[in-house]
Design a protein around this motif. Structure first.
Motif, short mmCIF file in Angstrom:
data_model
loop_
_atom_site.label_atom_id
_atom_site.label_comp_id
_atom_site.label_asym_id
_atom_site.label_seq_id
_atom_site.Cartn_x
_atom_site.Cartn_y
_atom_site.Cartn_z
N MET A 123 -6.30 6.31 -3.46
CA MET A 123 -6.05 5.82 -4.80
C MET A 123 -7.07 4.73 -5.15
O MET A 123 -7.27 3.80 -4.38
N ASP A 124 -7.68 4.86 -6.30
CA ASP A 124 -8.63 3.85 -6.75
C ASP A 124 -7.90 2.67 -7.39
O ASP A 124 -6.81 2.81 -7.96
N LEU A 125 -8.51 1.51 -7.25
CA LEU A 125 -8.02 0.29 -7.88
C LEU A 125 -9.05 -0.18 -8.88
O LEU A 125 -10.24 0.10 -8.75
N LYS A 156 8.59 -11.94 -8.32
CA LYS A 156 8.03 -10.60 -8.12
C LYS A 156 6.58 -10.55 -8.59
O LYS A 156 6.25 -11.09 -9.63
N ILE A 157 5.75 -9.88 -7.81
CA ILE A 157 4.36 -9.61 -8.21
C ILE A 157 4.29 -8.12 -8.51
O ILE A 157 4.48 -7.29 -7.62
N LEU A 158 4.04 -7.78 -9.76
CA LEU A 158 4.15 -6.39 -10.18
C LEU A 158 2.82 -5.73 -10.49
O LEU A 158 2.68 -4.52 -10.33
N LYS A 159 1.83 -6.47 -10.95
CA LYS A 159 0.60 -5.85 -11.43
C LYS A 159 -0.60 -6.08 -10.51
O LYS A 159 -1.44 -5.21 -10.37
N ILE A 160 -0.71 -7.25 -9.90
CA ILE A 160 -1.82 -7.55 -9.00
C ILE A 160 -1.48 -6.96 -7.64
O ILE A 160 -0.53 -7.39 -6.98
N LYS A 161 -2.26 -5.97 -7.21
CA LYS A 161 -1.97 -5.26 -5.96
C LYS A 161 -2.66 -5.86 -4.74
O LYS A 161 -2.13 -5.82 -3.65
N ARG A 162 -3.85 -6.38 -4.94
CA ARG A 162 -4.59 -7.04 -3.85
C ARG A 162 -5.50 -8.08 -4.46
O ARG A 162 -5.66 -8.13 -5.69
N HIS A 163 -6.13 -8.89 -3.62
CA HIS A 163 -7.06 -9.89 -4.10
C HIS A 163 -8.05 -10.21 -2.99
O HIS A 163 -7.83 -9.89 -1.82
N LEU A 222 -13.27 -14.69 -7.26
CA LEU A 222 -11.95 -14.12 -7.02
C LEU A 222 -11.93 -12.71 -7.57
O LEU A 222 -12.33 -12.47 -8.71
N TYR A 223 -11.48 -11.79 -6.76
CA TYR A 223 -11.36 -10.38 -7.16
C TYR A 223 -9.88 -10.05 -7.20
O TYR A 223 -9.17 -10.21 -6.20
N LEU A 224 -9.40 -9.59 -8.36
CA LEU A 224 -8.01 -9.16 -8.51
C LEU A 224 -7.99 -7.66 -8.68
O LEU A 224 -8.72 -7.11 -9.52
N ALA A 225 -7.11 -6.98 -7.93
CA ALA A 225 -7.03 -5.52 -7.96
C ALA A 225 -5.77 -5.07 -8.70
O ALA A 225 -4.67 -5.55 -8.41
N PHE A 226 -5.97 -4.15 -9.64
CA PHE A 226 -4.87 -3.59 -10.43
C PHE A 226 -4.83 -2.08 -10.24
O PHE A 226 -5.86 -1.45 -10.01
N GLU A 227 -3.64 -1.51 -10.40
CA GLU A 227 -3.49 -0.05 -10.27
C GLU A 227 -3.99 0.70 -11.50
O GLU A 227 -4.44 1.83 -11.38
N ASN A 228 -3.85 0.08 -12.66
CA ASN A 228 -4.28 0.81 -13.86
C ASN A 228 -5.32 0.04 -14.66
O ASN A 228 -5.37 -1.19 -14.65
N LYS A 229 -6.14 0.79 -15.33
CA LYS A 229 -7.29 0.24 -16.07
C LYS A 229 -6.85 -0.66 -17.22
O LYS A 229 -7.50 -1.66 -17.51
N GLN A 280 -14.62 -3.21 -11.83
CA GLN A 280 -15.15 -2.15 -10.97
C GLN A 280 -14.00 -1.26 -10.56
O GLN A 280 -12.89 -1.74 -10.32
N GLN A 281 -14.26 0.03 -10.48
CA GLN A 281 -13.26 0.96 -9.96
C GLN A 281 -13.63 1.26 -8.51
O GLN A 281 -14.70 1.81 -8.23
N LEU A 282 -12.74 0.85 -7.58
CA LEU A 282 -13.02 0.97 -6.16
C LEU A 282 -11.81 1.52 -5.41
O LEU A 282 -10.67 1.27 -5.81
N SER A 283 -12.06 2.18 -4.31
CA SER A 283 -10.98 2.58 -3.41
C SER A 283 -10.57 1.36 -2.57
O SER A 283 -11.29 0.36 -2.51
N ASN A 284 -9.42 1.44 -1.92
CA ASN A 284 -9.00 0.38 -1.00
C ASN A 284 -10.05 0.13 0.06
O ASN A 284 -10.32 -1.01 0.43
N GLN A 285 -10.68 1.21 0.56
CA GLN A 285 -11.70 1.08 1.60
C GLN A 285 -12.93 0.33 1.06
O GLN A 285 -13.51 -0.50 1.76
N LYS A 286 -13.33 0.61 -0.17
CA LYS A 286 -14.47 -0.09 -0.76
C LYS A 286 -14.13 -1.56 -1.05
O LYS A 286 -14.98 -2.43 -0.91
N LEU A 287 -12.89 -1.82 -1.45
CA LEU A 287 -12.47 -3.21 -1.65
C LEU A 287 -12.59 -3.98 -0.34
O LEU A 287 -12.99 -5.14 -0.33
N ASP A 288 -12.29 -3.33 0.78
CA ASP A 288 -12.40 -3.99 2.08
C ASP A 288 -13.82 -4.33 2.45
O ASP A 288 -14.06 -5.09 3.39
N GLU A 289 -14.81 -3.82 1.72
CA GLU A 289 -16.21 -4.16 1.97
C GLU A 289 -16.65 -5.43 1.24
O GLU A 289 -17.74 -5.94 1.47
N ILE A 290 -15.79 -5.95 0.36
CA ILE A 290 -16.10 -7.21 -0.33
C ILE A 290 -15.73 -8.35 0.61
O ILE A 290 -14.59 -8.44 1.09
#
Length: 192
Positions: A1-3, A56-63, A109-116, A142-152
């Protein structure tokens, strides 16, 4: 799934360590606690300020957070209970102190969301970490996969429980409940 990742940057950033209220010297925490992430989310999406969404944290999936260095700055503080009363002159403060605090230089700071759509809303706003004078400005999506986010490169606190993490403070959005996390370090979080 892309973030959908929104990158924020600014000249300064400070994250107040929860155990350092009265220490003589503190360094800025290098990670965002659950309540900090929730506070940023509620600033970006004020519709989440309703009572049923508290804690509850509903929209920010990772950072992810990285920076170039730490600058030591002095801050004037008042000791707990440092108030005195005088009927003629009113109330005044006593027990003033000076703390040396570490402030992050040029944080990203990079914030990851599920939807554009959520990322696009976030891209139109500034945020701060813990002090409202330390603004971070949006730069790009940026649209990235979880794996690509792990490269930041950077720090990310993976939120957990007491058995799987260490205590990182008390959640101001959830009745001061204890917060726990596991700190993950990706690459070199201190940029050149």
């Amino acid at each position: 799934m892309d973030l959908y990742i929104v990158k924020y940057s600014g000249p300064f950033g400070f994250i107040k360590p929860w155990t350092a209220v009265r220490d003589s010297e503190t360094f800025s925490q290098q990670f965002l606690t659950p309540s900090i992430v929730e506070g940023i989310e509620k600033k970006l999406f004020p519709e989440l300020l309703r009572q049923e969404y508290m804690g509850k944290i509903l929209k920010i999936k990772r950072h992810r957070l990285n920076y170039q260095g730490i600058d030591i700055q002095q801050e004037r503080t008042w000791a707990k209970g440092g108030f005195s009363a005088n009927k003629e002159k009113g109330i005044w403060k006593t027990n003033m102190g000076i703390l040396n605090r570490g402030v992050m230089l040029n944080p990203n700071l990079y914030l990851a969301f599920e939807n554009k759509e959520d990322a696009e809303i976030a891209l139109t706003q500034t945020i701060c970490l813990c002090r409202n004078e330390d603004l971070l400005f949006p730069e790009e999506i940026q649209q990235l996969s979880n794996q690509k986010l792990d490269e930041i490169d950077g720090f990310e606190l993976i939120f957990s429980d007491a058995e799987n993490g260490f205590k990182v403070g008390h959640n101001r959005f959830n009745n001061a409940s204890e917060m726990y996390g596991m700190l993950k370090v990706f690459g070199n979080p201190i940029r050149e």
